[in-house]
Write an enzyme that holds these catalytic residues in place. Structure first.
Site, PDB file in Angstrom:
ATOM      1  N   HIS A  37      17.473 -47.251 125.064  1.00  0.00           N
ATOM      2  CA  HIS A  37      17.275 -46.086 125.918  1.00  0.00           C
ATOM      3  C   HIS A  37      18.567 -45.657 126.586  1.00  0.00           C
ATOM      4  O   HIS A  37      18.870 -44.473 126.690  1.00  0.00           O
ATOM      5  CB  HIS A  37      16.240 -46.401 126.998  1.00  0.00           C
ATOM      6  CG  HIS A  37      14.848 -46.279 126.498  1.00  0.00           C
ATOM      7  ND1 HIS A  37      13.964 -47.311 126.500  1.00  0.00           N
ATOM      8  CD2 HIS A  37      14.210 -45.216 125.968  1.00  0.00           C
ATOM      9  CE1 HIS A  37      12.828 -46.901 125.981  1.00  0.00           C
ATOM     10  NE2 HIS A  37      12.944 -45.637 125.660  1.00  0.00           N
ATOM     11  N   GLU A  60       6.910 -45.156 111.996  1.00  0.00           N
ATOM     12  CA  GLU A  60       7.979 -46.027 112.485  1.00  0.00           C
ATOM     13  C   GLU A  60       7.628 -47.505 112.395  1.00  0.00           C
ATOM     14  O   GLU A  60       8.388 -48.340 112.870  1.00  0.00           O
ATOM     15  CB  GLU A  60       8.372 -45.641 113.919  1.00  0.00           C
ATOM     16  CG  GLU A  60       7.217 -45.484 114.878  1.00  0.00           C
ATOM     17  CD  GLU A  60       7.619 -44.899 116.235  1.00  0.00           C
ATOM     18  OE1 GLU A  60       8.815 -44.781 116.540  1.00  0.00           O
ATOM     19  OE2 GLU A  60       6.691 -44.585 117.012  1.00  0.00           O
ATOM     20  N   ASP A  82      12.745 -47.352 115.521  1.00  0.00           N
ATOM     21  CA  ASP A  82      11.717 -48.386 115.452  1.00  0.00           C
ATOM     22  C   ASP A  82      11.486 -48.844 114.022  1.00  0.00           C
ATOM     23  O   ASP A  82      11.147 -50.006 113.790  1.00  0.00           O
ATOM     24  CB  ASP A  82      10.406 -47.874 116.069  1.00  0.00           C
ATOM     25  CG  ASP A  82      10.432 -48.002 117.585  1.00  0.00           C
ATOM     26  OD1 ASP A  82      10.880 -49.059 118.068  1.00  0.00           O
ATOM     27  OD2 ASP A  82      10.032 -47.049 118.274  1.00  0.00           O
ATOM     28  N   CYS A  88      13.864 -38.328 113.123  1.00  0.00           N
ATOM     29  CA  CYS A  88      14.316 -38.125 114.492  1.00  0.00           C
ATOM     30  C   CYS A  88      14.868 -39.368 115.186  1.00  0.00           C
ATOM     31  O   CYS A  88      15.072 -39.364 116.383  1.00  0.00           O
ATOM     32  CB  CYS A  88      13.202 -37.523 115.342  1.00  0.00           C
ATOM     33  SG  CYS A  88      11.687 -38.465 115.302  1.00  0.00           S
TER      34      CYS A  88
HETATM   35  C1  PEP Z   1      12.438 -43.831 116.869  1.00  0.00           C
HETATM   36  O1  PEP Z   1      11.817 -44.880 117.028  1.00  0.00           O
HETATM   37  O2  PEP Z   1      13.270 -43.663 115.958  1.00  0.00           O
HETATM   38  C2  PEP Z   1      12.216 -42.689 117.761  1.00  0.00           C
HETATM   39  C3  PEP Z   1      12.669 -41.505 117.442  1.00  0.00           C
HETATM   40  O3  PEP Z   1      11.574 -42.877 118.929  1.00  0.00           O
HETATM   41  P1  PEP Z   1      12.107 -43.759 120.157  1.00  0.00           P
HETATM   42  O4  PEP Z   1      13.600 -43.943 119.968  1.00  0.00           O
HETATM   43  O5  PEP Z   1      11.787 -43.005 121.383  1.00  0.00           O
HETATM   44  O6  PEP Z   1      11.342 -45.022 120.013  1.00  0.00           O
HETATM   45 MG    MG Z   2      10.081 -45.021 118.301  1.00  0.00          MG
END
Ligand code: PEP
Ligand code: MG
Length: 615
Positions: free
Chosen positions: A200, A443, A467, A514
């Site tokens: 994060h 994911e 993920d 993403c």
């Molecule tokens: C991911 O897991 O790639 C994603 C886009 O979501 P987050 O990074 O918020 O888990």
């Molecule tokens: Mg994710």
């Protein structure tokens, strides 16, 4: 390792992993961790100082009353032998030294009481942290508890807000709820003990275009709020209480970084033109958004709407779930910002340990626990409010709903039923609801295996590579100790991505990639080679990804991707990418933009990221 002295204390150097560009010098603001509240520095008018001290005393009295009550309850429920802890807390609140120091700080610095409690408290905590006696050192957590109680008590009254210092956020790990109500206009940099490329902290910092260093391991406990700090994210360096010379060096690096970053990334207008590879394949570039501070970037870098809105950032520290109306306001603003390109709003992707504040117990393994869609379905009240807010806001513009961490079709069916029911309820109440398409985050490995079936149940896929790498390779994305195992180009990951894109294509639904891979030029090229035609990334990454993709051809990229998928392991596929990108498109991927061979401390994502920042 040390340099000059500052206030009689030597400067201290740390090396971590830089996950964005730039440098900064500022003051430490410790956030998150055991401290549940964010605290801001506000400068008082001289005339307000007395009132502020009275406010502080009122908070001490309130905390004392609470502690006496808690002590009584503990005695009744647990017996006197367990209630003594609260005697210790009460004694701390009566400690004249603590009270006097806070008062002195408010008076001499004309600071608000919260800030004074934080600065004085941090000083005290660092003394405990250095005690060479396990029992006494652990008493530090009691001090922390008392300080937290005081801060909460202060928050009960109207407190002056607004970060007036140039802050460097220092966290063990920066959680969404810890940054939700921060004023980022004054945040100069972010550093954290934990974290990797996709943590994060890294995502937030890149999103805001501010320097960030993660993986500092024990920095948090050494830093005190108010300390001077210098950060160079490009080099992964952090200096606590820097000497004058060191601070000057970092300031120079900071202005150098700013002048290069500020250079126009593309000719005017080009930023908003569609992106095509050299052989004419259009790639749609969208933005990932976490905080309103990033909205400006969505426009500036010409994103085609928002491909992923991480709504968990709406959670304020300790404040629980945002109300339906608060959410409606946020989603409606987003809908207006994105216009016809639209935005994909993800249901809260939170773990049981971070959400709702109501009776959840800490989980042994939160990544595999009650999180994301599981938590949404468990707490239907929260999910229904969110669905209603999205449906209502969709009447103001184009919004889609994304279901996080889907592992089975049954979750999609249940979630869709809830959304449909809320739509009917809204209509029954005479409230307008917009058309909302429902998509699934892909994911986790099980979703990859049943992607064909899932594709028939949803309107689109959002492929979360962060993920997907974590769960496919069983490697914690936030743990720097295992960062060397986080291999986005592992053939198993690439085969999974290819399978998901194939399933989406077969069902005729879009698939937006993403995760952080999408915002890294070298990885983006491989993703295009695997068949991706929509990528969503932090808005600041769009210029360099656009530049890279406009210089490659999709047919060549797909040959590279096929070669990678046929590799036996990550070392081989990374070598294929390193060699082939350079051979085919050396102008776009010069050798220094790619990581050195394994064993030399590489980070493929990071090197690809920084070296191609300026097309
Ligand atoms: C991911 O897991 O790639 C994603 C886009 O979501 P987050 O990074 O918020 O888990
Ligand atoms: Mg994710």
């Amino acid at each position: 390792m040390s340099g000059g002295r500052k206030n009689g204390r030597r400067e201290k150097f740390w090396r971590g992993v830089g996950v964005s560009d730039g440098a900064a010098v500022g003051r430490v603001l410790r956030v998150g961790g055991a401290e549940r509240q964010n605290v801001y520095r506000a400068t008082l008018e001289a005339a307000d100082v007395k009132r502020e001290i009275r406010r502080f005393h009122a908070a001490v009295r309130l905390s004392r009353r609470q502690l006496v009550a808690v002590r009584r309850r503990a005695e009744q429920l647990l017996g006197a032998e367990h209630a003594y802890i609260f005697d210790a807390h009460l004694l701390m609140l009566e400690d004249r030294k603590l009270i006097d120091e806070v008062e002195d700080y408010v008076r001499s610095e004309r600071a608000n009481a919260e800030w004074a409690v934080k600065v004085v408290g941090d000083r005290l905590l660092s003394v405990y942290a250095e005690i060479n006696d396990d029992y006494l050192r652990e008493r530090g957590s009691d001090v922390e508890d008392v300080l937290r109680r005081l801060l909460v008590a202060l928050g009960g009254e109207h407190a002056p807000r607004g970060l007036t210092e140039d802050a460097v956020l220092v966290a063990e790990e920066l959680l969404p709820s810890a940054v939700a109500d921060l004023d980022f206009a004054h945040v100069r940099a972010v550093v954290s003990d934990a974290g990797g490329w996709t943590s994060h902290t890294a995502i937030i910092a890149r999103g805001l275009g501010i320097p960030a260093v993660v993986g500092l391991r024990d920095f948090y406990r050494h830093a005190r709020t108010g300390d001077e700090i210098a950060v160079d994210a490009t080099r992964g360096e952090v200096v606590l209480r820097p000497s004058k010379e060191t601070a000057a060096k970092f300031r120079e690096a900071s202005s150098r970084a700013r002048s290069t970053v500020a250079a126009p990334a593309a000719p005017a207008g080009a930023a908003h033109a569609p992106t095509h590879t050299r052989d004419g394949v259009e790639i749609v570039l969208r933005a990932n958004v976490e905080l309103p501070a990033e909205y400006e970037g969505v426009r500036r870098y010409g994103a085609r709407g928002v491909g992923l809105y991480r709504t968990e950032f709406l959670f304020a520290q300790g404040g629980g779930a945002p109300t339906e109306d608060e959410q409606f306001a946020a989603y409606a603003e987003l809908a207006r910002l994105c216009g016809a390109d639209g935005a994909r709003v993800r249901l809260f992707d939170l773990g049981g340990d971070k959400l709702l504040g109501g009776g959840e117990t800490a989980e042994r393994n939160p990544a595999l626990g009650l999180r994301a869609i599981r938590l949404c379905l468990r707490r239907e009240d929260v999910m229904r409010a969110q669905a209603r807010a999205v449906l209502r806001a969709a009447a103001c513009g184009r919004l889609d709903l994304v279901l996080p961490m889907i592992s089975d079709v049954s979750e999609v069916r249940r979630a869709r039923r809830i959304v449909d029911e809320e739509r009917e309820r809204l209509t029954g109440e005479g409230i307008e609801a917009g058309a909302v398409r429902v998509g699934a985050m892909i994911e986790v490995p099980s979703a990859v295996f049943v992607a064909d079936a899932l594709a028939r149940e949803v309107d689109f896929f959002s492929l979360g590579t962060n993920d997907l790498v974590q769960y496919t390779l069983a490697v914690d994305r936030g743990n720097d100790e295992v960062a060397d195992w986080f291999r986005s180009l592992h053939p198993a990951v690439l085969q999974s991505i290819s399978r998901v894109l194939g399933a989406a294509g077969g069902a005729g639904i879009p698939c937006v990639v993403c995760g952080e891979m999408a915002g890294t030029p070298a990885y983006a090229a491989v993703l295009v080679g695997l068949g991706a035609r929509e990528l969503s990334m932090t808005a600041t990454a769009i210029p360099r990804v656009r530049h890279a993709l406009s210089g490659i051809d999709a047919a060549g990229a797909s040959e590279i991707a096929r070669e990678c998928m046929a590799c036996a392991g990550a070392d081989e596929s990374e070598e294929v990418v390193r060699a082939r990108l350079g051979e085919r498109w050396g102008d776009i991927f010069p050798p220094k933009s790619l990581p050195p061979p394994k064993g030399e401390g590489y980070n493929f994502g990071q090197v690809g990221h920084t070296a191609t920042t300026k097309p």
